[in-house]
Write an enzyme that holds these catalytic residues in place. Sequence first.
Site, short mmCIF file in Angstrom:
data_model
loop_
_atom_site.label_atom_id
_atom_site.label_comp_id
_atom_site.label_asym_id
_atom_site.label_seq_id
_atom_site.Cartn_x
_atom_site.Cartn_y
_atom_site.Cartn_z
N LYS A 72 0.87 -1.18 0.00
CA LYS A 72 0.00 0.00 0.00
C LYS A 72 0.90 1.23 0.00
CE LYS A 72 -3.89 2.19 2.35
NZ LYS A 72 -3.37 3.57 2.13
N PHE A 87 -2.10 0.36 -10.26
CA PHE A 87 -2.59 -0.91 -9.72
C PHE A 87 -3.77 -1.47 -10.50
CE2 PHE A 87 -3.91 2.55 -6.82
CZ PHE A 87 -5.27 2.61 -7.12
N ARG A 131 -16.86 1.52 -2.81
CA ARG A 131 -16.28 0.63 -1.81
C ARG A 131 -16.55 -0.82 -2.21
NH1 ARG A 131 -12.61 3.20 1.34
NH2 ARG A 131 -13.38 5.31 1.74
N LYS A 154 -7.73 -3.38 2.67
CA LYS A 154 -6.51 -2.85 3.28
C LYS A 154 -6.13 -3.71 4.48
CE LYS A 154 -8.41 1.20 3.91
NZ LYS A 154 -8.63 2.62 4.32
#
Length: 290
Positions: free
Chosen positions: A62, A131, A201, A207
């Site tokens: 991340k 990504f 979302r 995460k």
Amino acid sequence: MMFNLIESLGRIGLIALKEFAMKPYLLLWLCLCPWNLANAQELLLAKEYRHHNIQGWAMSEKLDGVRAYWDGKRLISRNGYPFTPPSGFTRDFPPFALDGELYSARGQFEQISAAVRAQNGDWSALKLHVFDVPHAKGNLHQRLATLQSWLEKYPHAKIVVIEQHTVQDFAQAQAFLHKIEAAGGEGVMLRDPQAPYRGGRSDQLLKLKSRHDAECTVTAHYPGKGKYAGKVGALGCKNHHGEFRIGSGLSDAERAHPPPIGTVVTYRYRGFTAKGLPRFATYVRVHQAF
């Protein structure tokens, strides 16, 4: 023609037009400011890892950079504002969309943020770390391969494809997380490689972090004691979790000149108390929305 147009707007439209006619600067504001509303992309956003089955998923570091979406012509922020990169920065970018982060190195968020926010910022260390390729065909790996093929033809493009690793089990993902955090990284992103790119979302993007982060609004400045006498000892904060204090993470300069009341700040925490408040809340920085 103009009369017919105005007449078709109806009474509400006429009222609005009269109001704007009396205040010409509002028309200018309307022309300049809503650019982001028309150009904002509904980007894929992550949820927190909560004991999901991630076997076979893709994992990557991340990055603590600034989210950026390349629409084939322009670099746009998460909120739809256009970035102003230096001439030539996007010269070898592809004509198709990319989603990623403007990033240079670990621990450089403040410098990255300052560069992309300034009219003539220093982008020399920045690249777009990608990504996903939202409109390409296939699974995640195939979509990224589309970009990799482009980069073989344009090796000098300021683009990096973020390396993806296949998850064998959670223990492997956790070991990967500890390795990244030990090196000063922020965390791990977990992705279902078979899921298509969809905005909003998603349970297909997670995460994984030892410490979580969130935003809150400063509501008070509590005076410090001892070595912090005459400065701020803690910030009073409020968000959907409730009201709480943040006393750690503030530098001496920030304690002397704390974020004003009403400022939105980012903090990190480790779980929640029995009352549902963030545990071990630590100040990170003033929240910067792009």
